[in-house]
Design a protein around this motif. Structure first.
Motif, mmCIF file in Angstrom:
data_model
loop_
_atom_site.group_PDB
_atom_site.id
_atom_site.type_symbol
_atom_site.label_atom_id
_atom_site.label_comp_id
_atom_site.label_asym_id
_atom_site.label_seq_id
_atom_site.Cartn_x
_atom_site.Cartn_y
_atom_site.Cartn_z
ATOM 1 N N UNK A 166 0.865 -1.174 0.000
ATOM 2 C CA UNK A 166 0.000 0.000 0.000
ATOM 3 C C UNK A 166 0.906 1.229 0.000
ATOM 4 N N UNK A 167 1.092 1.802 -1.165
ATOM 5 C CA UNK A 167 1.992 2.942 -1.313
ATOM 6 C C UNK A 167 1.200 4.237 -1.286
ATOM 7 N N UNK A 168 1.688 5.202 -0.541
ATOM 8 C CA UNK A 168 1.006 6.485 -0.376
ATOM 9 C C UNK A 168 1.793 7.594 -1.053
ATOM 10 N N UNK A 169 1.082 8.640 -1.417
ATOM 11 C CA UNK A 169 1.704 9.784 -2.078
ATOM 12 C C UNK A 169 1.225 11.063 -1.409
ATOM 13 N N UNK A 170 2.170 11.850 -0.911
ATOM 14 C CA UNK A 170 1.869 13.213 -0.463
ATOM 15 C C UNK A 170 1.981 14.108 -1.683
ATOM 16 N N UNK A 171 0.926 14.850 -1.969
ATOM 17 C CA UNK A 171 0.932 15.609 -3.214
ATOM 18 C C UNK A 171 0.068 16.857 -3.116
ATOM 19 N N UNK A 172 0.253 17.740 -4.082
ATOM 20 C CA UNK A 172 -0.543 18.968 -4.184
ATOM 21 C C UNK A 172 -0.460 19.461 -5.624
ATOM 22 N N UNK A 173 -1.348 20.358 -5.970
ATOM 23 C CA UNK A 173 -1.325 20.910 -7.321
ATOM 24 C C UNK A 173 -0.210 21.959 -7.429
ATOM 25 N N UNK A 174 0.323 22.186 -8.628
ATOM 26 C CA UNK A 174 1.329 23.244 -8.802
ATOM 27 C C UNK A 174 0.814 24.605 -8.338
ATOM 28 N N UNK A 175 -0.475 24.877 -8.562
ATOM 29 C CA UNK A 175 -1.047 26.169 -8.158
ATOM 30 C C UNK A 175 -0.980 26.336 -6.648
ATOM 31 N N UNK A 176 -1.341 25.287 -5.900
ATOM 32 C CA UNK A 176 -1.279 25.386 -4.440
ATOM 33 C C UNK A 176 0.165 25.609 -3.973
ATOM 34 N N UNK A 177 1.100 24.879 -4.555
ATOM 35 C CA UNK A 177 2.496 24.981 -4.127
ATOM 36 C C UNK A 177 3.075 26.358 -4.452
ATOM 37 N N UNK A 178 2.646 26.964 -5.568
ATOM 38 C CA UNK A 178 3.112 28.325 -5.872
ATOM 39 C C UNK A 178 2.609 29.312 -4.837
ATOM 40 N N UNK A 179 1.380 29.133 -4.377
ATOM 41 C CA UNK A 179 0.788 30.080 -3.423
ATOM 42 C C UNK A 179 1.298 29.885 -1.994
ATOM 43 N N UNK A 265 6.388 7.656 1.693
ATOM 44 C CA UNK A 265 5.474 7.153 0.687
ATOM 45 C C UNK A 265 4.910 5.780 0.933
ATOM 46 N N UNK A 266 5.383 5.101 1.942
ATOM 47 C CA UNK A 266 4.893 3.737 2.169
ATOM 48 C C UNK A 266 3.974 3.703 3.370
ATOM 49 N N UNK A 267 3.254 2.620 3.513
ATOM 50 C CA UNK A 267 2.521 2.348 4.741
ATOM 51 C C UNK A 267 2.820 0.910 5.131
ATOM 52 N N UNK A 268 2.364 0.494 6.287
ATOM 53 C CA UNK A 268 2.608 -0.874 6.735
ATOM 54 C C UNK A 268 1.558 -1.846 6.199
ATOM 55 N N UNK A 269 0.628 -1.338 5.393
ATOM 56 C CA UNK A 269 -0.415 -2.202 4.856
ATOM 57 C C UNK A 269 -0.020 -2.734 3.478
ATOM 58 N N UNK A 270 -0.774 -3.728 3.037
ATOM 59 C CA UNK A 270 -0.619 -4.275 1.698
ATOM 60 C C UNK A 270 -1.977 -4.764 1.237
ATOM 61 N N UNK A 271 -2.095 -5.021 -0.049
ATOM 62 C CA UNK A 271 -3.319 -5.634 -0.567
ATOM 63 C C UNK A 271 -3.089 -7.143 -0.673
ATOM 64 N N UNK A 272 -4.109 -7.904 -0.300
ATOM 65 C CA UNK A 272 -4.048 -9.361 -0.320
ATOM 66 C C UNK A 272 -5.239 -9.906 -1.095
#
Length: 307
Positions: A166-179, A265-272
């Motif tokens: 179970x891979x995680x992503x911290x993300x935001x739009x370019x517009x938010x990051x510019x502001x 980016x990771x978590x301790x979970x997985x899909x089974x």
């Protein structure tokens, strides 16, 4: 397969209504109309000379005779299906009906395409895919394969095959990051508008990075119970999001979203994939397809930060 009005068809219709306590829900599960299901059960009750269901405007419940019949009928249908599976597996060709359960978002984005590819390859295979976020009872609900997200699974009488992290992503739009700027460390998240699920009174993100697992309190101006809505809010520039990689993969590739703090980016979970042994041919090919598709889709592994 017997005709819809046959004795076994009536038995299946009755069991679906008994299990779901709803004619309309049973009809959807069987691919029939509510009136057709009602007529089948009426014929069954007439032939048995007993009322099996109590019907009110709000719910459907079993009578004493209905409870007795449901218990016996469930065993009969299970034996018939087991016999059909045994015969179908003689030549190793996947065929027959395969009932699959998967979480709603993961099922829609990852499971369904893999299952549809299997269906195209094996035309004698029939698929019944149920997308739900509840934990299903494989035995009681006659589910052949359940895809689950968990830290680990140790079923007493089931096989659990790990499909993908179970891979995680911290993300935001370019517009938010510019502001608002790009966070450089976890402590910076306190100064950002974070988009979160509204399942808990206090929002926290559990993140796994170079120093191990960290639980970080976050806050923001937008919350939702729906993961896709959170992604859309991030694309719209509302704030930072912490989402599964498969939910945001297309948006990252298009540039609508950008990763931040990529070392987390990771978590301790997985899909089974969880199923009973011995697995019949249809189960084996579908689980193999899921493992190939979901394993190959792991594109958002944590990226160590350069010193």
């Amino acid at each position: 397969m017997e005709p819809a009005g046959g004795h076994l068809g009536e038995m299946r219709a009755f069991l679906e209504v008994a299990r779901r306590q709803s004619f309309s829900a049973a009809a959807r599960a069987l691919g029939l109309t509510s009136s057709s299901v009602s007529k089948q059960i009426a014929r069954l009750e007439e032939r048995l000379g007993a009322q099996l269901l109590r019907r009110t405007t709000r719910r459907v419940s079993l009578t004493e005779a209905g409870n007795l019949y449901a218990e016996r009928a469930d065993r009969i249908l299970s034996d018939i299906e087991e016999a059909q599976r045994a015969v179908a597996d003689l030549d190793g060709t996947p065929r027959g009906t395969l009932r699959i359960s998967a979480p709603t978002v993961l099922g829609s984005i990852r499971v369904a395409p893999a299952v549809l590819a299997c269906r195209a390859r094996y035309p004698e295979l029939r698929i019944d895919l149920d997308l739900t976020d509840r934990i299903v009872d494989l035995v009681a609900e006659r589910i052949d394969v359940a895809v689950r997200l968990a830290a680990e699974i140790s079923p007493a009488s089931l096989v659990a095959r790990r499909l993908a992290d179970d891979l995680r992503v911290l993300c935001a739009s370019p517009r938010y990051l510019r502001r608002h700027g790009t966070p450089r460390c976890l402590e910076d998240l306190a100064d950002h508008d974070c988009i979160t699920l509204n399942l808990d009174p206090v929002a926290r993100w559990t993140l796994v990075g170079p120093e191990g697992e960290r639980v970080v309190p976050v806050s923001g101006t937008f919350r939702s119970s729906d993961t896709i809505t959170l992604r859309d809010a991030a694309v719209a520039g509302v704030g930072l999001a912490n989402l599964p990689d498969y939910v945001v993969q297309d948006q990252l590739e298009s540039g609508e979203l950008r990763r931040v703090l990529p070392e987390y980016g990771a978590s301790k979970r997985a899909s089974f994939a969880v199923y009973a042994a011995p697995a019949r041919a249809a189960v084996r090919v579908v689980v193999d397809a899921l493992a190939r598709a979901m394993g190959a889709a792991e594109t958002a592994k944590p990226t160590p930060r350069k010193p």
